[in-house]
Design a protein around this motif. Sequence first.
Motif, PDB file in Angstrom:
ATOM      1  N   CYS A 217      30.922  48.982  38.467  1.00  0.00           N
ATOM      2  CA  CYS A 217      31.599  49.418  37.445  1.00  0.00           C
ATOM      3  C   CYS A 217      32.923  50.109  38.206  1.00  0.00           C
ATOM      4  CB  CYS A 217      32.088  48.566  36.292  1.00  0.00           C
ATOM      5  SG  CYS A 217      30.864  50.286  35.165  1.00  0.00           S
ATOM      6  N   VAL A 218      31.937  51.047  37.904  1.00  0.00           N
ATOM      7  CA  VAL A 218      32.703  52.112  38.827  1.00  0.00           C
ATOM      8  C   VAL A 218      33.584  51.898  40.046  1.00  0.00           C
ATOM      9  CG1 VAL A 218      32.530  54.559  39.508  1.00  0.00           C
ATOM     10  CG2 VAL A 218      30.976  54.037  36.847  1.00  0.00           C
ATOM     11  N   ILE A 219      32.505  52.006  40.741  1.00  0.00           N
ATOM     12  CA  ILE A 219      33.214  50.914  42.232  1.00  0.00           C
ATOM     13  C   ILE A 219      34.522  50.253  42.121  1.00  0.00           C
ATOM     14  CG2 ILE A 219      32.711  49.583  44.401  1.00  0.00           C
ATOM     15  CD1 ILE A 219      29.322  51.073  44.065  1.00  0.00           C
ATOM     16  N   HIS A 220      33.938  49.227  40.820  1.00  0.00           N
ATOM     17  CA  HIS A 220      35.624  48.109  40.610  1.00  0.00           C
ATOM     18  C   HIS A 220      36.511  48.663  40.264  1.00  0.00           C
ATOM     19  CE1 HIS A 220      37.568  45.511  38.396  1.00  0.00           C
ATOM     20  NE2 HIS A 220      37.169  44.633  39.643  1.00  0.00           N
ATOM     21  N   ASN A 221      36.622  49.920  39.496  1.00  0.00           N
ATOM     22  CA  ASN A 221      37.568  50.615  38.940  1.00  0.00           C
ATOM     23  C   ASN A 221      38.159  51.694  39.917  1.00  0.00           C
ATOM     24  OD1 ASN A 221      36.897  49.529  36.817  1.00  0.00           O
ATOM     25  ND2 ASN A 221      35.820  51.881  36.130  1.00  0.00           N
ATOM     26  N   LEU A 222      37.371  51.990  41.303  1.00  0.00           N
ATOM     27  CA  LEU A 222      37.815  52.938  42.204  1.00  0.00           C
ATOM     28  C   LEU A 222      38.865  51.954  43.290  1.00  0.00           C
ATOM     29  CD1 LEU A 222      37.982  56.071  43.309  1.00  0.00           C
ATOM     30  CD2 LEU A 222      35.786  55.045  44.773  1.00  0.00           C
ATOM     31  N   VAL A 223      38.306  50.665  43.771  1.00  0.00           N
ATOM     32  CA  VAL A 223      39.111  49.974  44.110  1.00  0.00           C
ATOM     33  C   VAL A 223      39.783  49.467  43.704  1.00  0.00           C
ATOM     34  CG1 VAL A 223      39.247  47.799  45.407  1.00  0.00           C
ATOM     35  CG2 VAL A 223      37.278  48.748  45.299  1.00  0.00           C
ATOM     36  N   ARG A 224      40.404  49.068  42.684  1.00  0.00           N
ATOM     37  CA  ARG A 224      41.428  49.092  41.498  1.00  0.00           C
ATOM     38  C   ARG A 224      42.271  49.708  41.911  1.00  0.00           C
ATOM     39  NH1 ARG A 224      40.850  46.935  36.507  1.00  0.00           N
ATOM     40  NH2 ARG A 224      39.497  48.725  35.968  1.00  0.00           N
ATOM     41  N   GLY A 225      42.022  51.105  41.509  1.00  0.00           N
ATOM     42  CA  GLY A 225      42.612  51.949  40.963  1.00  0.00           C
ATOM     43  C   GLY A 225      43.821  52.820  42.427  1.00  0.00           C
ATOM     44  N   LEU A 226      42.705  52.170  43.449  1.00  0.00           N
ATOM     45  CA  LEU A 226      43.275  52.985  45.047  1.00  0.00           C
ATOM     46  C   LEU A 226      44.375  51.955  45.491  1.00  0.00           C
ATOM     47  CD1 LEU A 226      42.436  55.482  44.117  1.00  0.00           C
ATOM     48  CD2 LEU A 226      40.451  55.559  46.004  1.00  0.00           C
ATOM     49  N   ASN A 227      44.395  50.653  45.218  1.00  0.00           N
ATOM     50  CA  ASN A 227      44.948  49.855  45.813  1.00  0.00           C
ATOM     51  C   ASN A 227      46.982  49.489  45.088  1.00  0.00           C
ATOM     52  OD1 ASN A 227      46.762  47.190  45.461  1.00  0.00           O
ATOM     53  ND2 ASN A 227      44.237  45.710  46.056  1.00  0.00           N
ATOM     54  N   PRO A 228      47.366  50.022  45.710  1.00  0.00           N
ATOM     55  CA  PRO A 228      47.669  49.301  47.037  1.00  0.00           C
ATOM     56  C   PRO A 228      47.650  51.029  47.854  1.00  0.00           C
ATOM     57  CG  PRO A 228      49.877  49.504  45.860  1.00  0.00           C
ATOM     58  CD  PRO A 228      49.150  49.801  44.395  1.00  0.00           C
ATOM     59  N   TRP A 229      47.461  52.307  47.198  1.00  0.00           N
ATOM     60  CA  TRP A 229      46.795  53.288  47.875  1.00  0.00           C
ATOM     61  C   TRP A 229      46.285  54.547  47.528  1.00  0.00           C
ATOM     62  CZ3 TRP A 229      48.019  58.342  47.957  1.00  0.00           C
ATOM     63  CH2 TRP A 229      47.828  59.574  49.027  1.00  0.00           C
ATOM     64  N   PRO A 230      45.337  55.347  48.241  1.00  0.00           N
ATOM     65  CA  PRO A 230      45.256  54.951  49.771  1.00  0.00           C
ATOM     66  C   PRO A 230      44.424  54.117  49.924  1.00  0.00           C
ATOM     67  CG  PRO A 230      44.320  56.826  48.659  1.00  0.00           C
ATOM     68  CD  PRO A 230      45.095  56.150  47.626  1.00  0.00           C
ATOM     69  N   VAL A 231      44.050  53.236  49.379  1.00  0.00           N
ATOM     70  CA  VAL A 231      42.522  51.898  49.362  1.00  0.00           C
ATOM     71  C   VAL A 231      41.628  52.731  49.616  1.00  0.00           C
ATOM     72  CG1 VAL A 231      41.970  50.201  50.480  1.00  0.00           C
ATOM     73  CG2 VAL A 231      44.554  50.176  50.477  1.00  0.00           C
ATOM     74  N   ALA A 232      40.374  52.093  48.627  1.00  0.00           N
ATOM     75  CA  ALA A 232      38.478  52.525  48.645  1.00  0.00           C
ATOM     76  C   ALA A 232      38.130  52.341  50.514  1.00  0.00           C
ATOM     77  CB  ALA A 232      38.412  51.984  48.130  1.00  0.00           C
ATOM     78  N   ASP A 275      23.259  49.311  40.459  1.00  0.00           N
ATOM     79  CA  ASP A 275      23.227  48.730  39.512  1.00  0.00           C
ATOM     80  C   ASP A 275      23.231  46.992  39.336  1.00  0.00           C
ATOM     81  OD1 ASP A 275      25.503  48.358  39.230  1.00  0.00           O
ATOM     82  OD2 ASP A 275      25.746  48.497  36.926  1.00  0.00           O
ATOM     83  N   GLY A 276      22.724  46.310  40.696  1.00  0.00           N
ATOM     84  CA  GLY A 276      23.575  45.610  40.944  1.00  0.00           C
ATOM     85  C   GLY A 276      24.154  45.374  42.399  1.00  0.00           C
ATOM     86  N   LEU A 277      24.983  43.882  42.266  1.00  0.00           N
ATOM     87  CA  LEU A 277      25.772  44.279  43.080  1.00  0.00           C
ATOM     88  C   LEU A 277      27.265  43.420  42.744  1.00  0.00           C
ATOM     89  CD1 LEU A 277      24.476  40.523  44.650  1.00  0.00           C
ATOM     90  CD2 LEU A 277      23.978  42.758  45.268  1.00  0.00           C
ATOM     91  N   ILE A 278      28.316  43.994  43.675  1.00  0.00           N
ATOM     92  CA  ILE A 278      29.642  43.573  43.973  1.00  0.00           C
ATOM     93  C   ILE A 278      29.907  42.918  44.879  1.00  0.00           C
ATOM     94  CG2 ILE A 278      30.815  45.972  45.489  1.00  0.00           C
ATOM     95  CD1 ILE A 278      32.455  45.993  43.256  1.00  0.00           C
ATOM     96  N   GLU A 279      31.075  41.965  44.232  1.00  0.00           N
ATOM     97  CA  GLU A 279      31.397  41.363  45.394  1.00  0.00           C
ATOM     98  C   GLU A 279      32.491  41.465  45.911  1.00  0.00           C
ATOM     99  OE1 GLU A 279      32.932  37.069  44.442  1.00  0.00           O
ATOM    100  OE2 GLU A 279      33.696  36.936  46.285  1.00  0.00           O
ATOM    101  N   ILE A 280      33.073  41.663  47.597  1.00  0.00           N
ATOM    102  CA  ILE A 280      33.896  42.033  48.124  1.00  0.00           C
ATOM    103  C   ILE A 280      34.917  40.792  48.012  1.00  0.00           C
ATOM    104  CG2 ILE A 280      34.603  43.619  49.839  1.00  0.00           C
ATOM    105  CD1 ILE A 280      32.340  44.975  50.348  1.00  0.00           C
TER     106      ILE A 280
END
Length: 308
Positions: A217-232, A275-280
């Motif tokens: 979830c931390v990764i997911h939030n980072l990816v969302r929060g940095l889209n569209p800039w500067p992008v994770a 803690d599991g998997l994340i789908e890219i």
Amino acid sequence: MRIAFLGTPDFAIPSLQMLVDSGHDLAVFTQPDRPKGRHGTLTPPPVKELAQKYGIEVFQFEKISALDGVQALRNFAPELMVTAAFGQILSRENLEIPTHGCINVHASLLPKYRGAAPIQWAVIEGGKVTGVTTMLTDVGLDTGDILLFQETEIGENETAGALFDRLAILGAQVLKDTIFALQAGTLTRTPQDNTLATKCRMIKKELGKIDFNQPSCVIHNLVRGLNPWPVAYAKMDGEAVKIWETRKTERREEGQSGACVIADPKEGLFVKTGDGLIEIAELQFPGAKRMPAKAALLGRPMQGKVFD
RNA sequence: CGCGGGGUAGAGCAGUUGGUAGCUCGUCGGGCUCAUAACCCGGAGGUCGGGGGUUCAAGUCCCUCCCCCGCAA
């Protein structure tokens, strides 16, 4: 009303549009044109373009608080000043010019997320609710009295960009209500509770480096929060791969953090996290366009490869 | 003219020292199956971004133009 509007990027557009539509007597103050794009073309800020479309006078100062800025503002003699993502700090001298003071449209529920990138941080930190606040600007950084605010929920997969667009529109509405209340004499001021205040740091590129030891979830939030800039991003074979979109998943699989444990054109790309998997779901390799992970996998086997 | 990567079938990629273009997915047809996005067999689909040049021969070398992307700002 005679209003000086100070704003710069897209976020300020709906607010300026609203002021135009409301028939106010406007002047626009914005940042100087900046070099942009691959060839460094000098580009005017969005607010300037909109202002020019309506024939509104535009002023551009490197520092509005410097002598010439203050002078221009005084000459216009606004009754009210409105700021929306202006990007410059106003001095006390600036703030004392308009008779009704200065209203700032801020994209968070103050006193939370004071500062430069409130929308991104709300997403990065996994917030469920955010909003827009209008406040009476004082010399501090987003510390003035609160006038009105409006909440909105953050979608589970919503990106900062999408939220940005929604809050820009919401901001225009709240601003409209605020000015209406001001003119009606019903506006009330509520001091911010400084003990609840948080300040957000500026977004730096390095912040986008994904640590796959973190929970999904931390990764997911980072990816969302940095889209569209500067992008994770994450590195694979020494190359920086941008991660545009991720999805949470219930699937489980063993492997080291960052490893592509499932990488199939039909199933998709699943990476091991803390803690599991994340789908890219969508990514981008150097030199290539962003594309769905399933498409990328057709020509680029990633099974067993590791992001670090 | 800031630095660099790239434009090859609908999509994503490979094409070695220049010699009639391959892979995965999709698509079409057929088969297997209670059934299937699974499996098997077969087919269609590309003037290799545009233009010019070198060569007996260029996706592959040279020149030029257009477009896309990353970094730096």
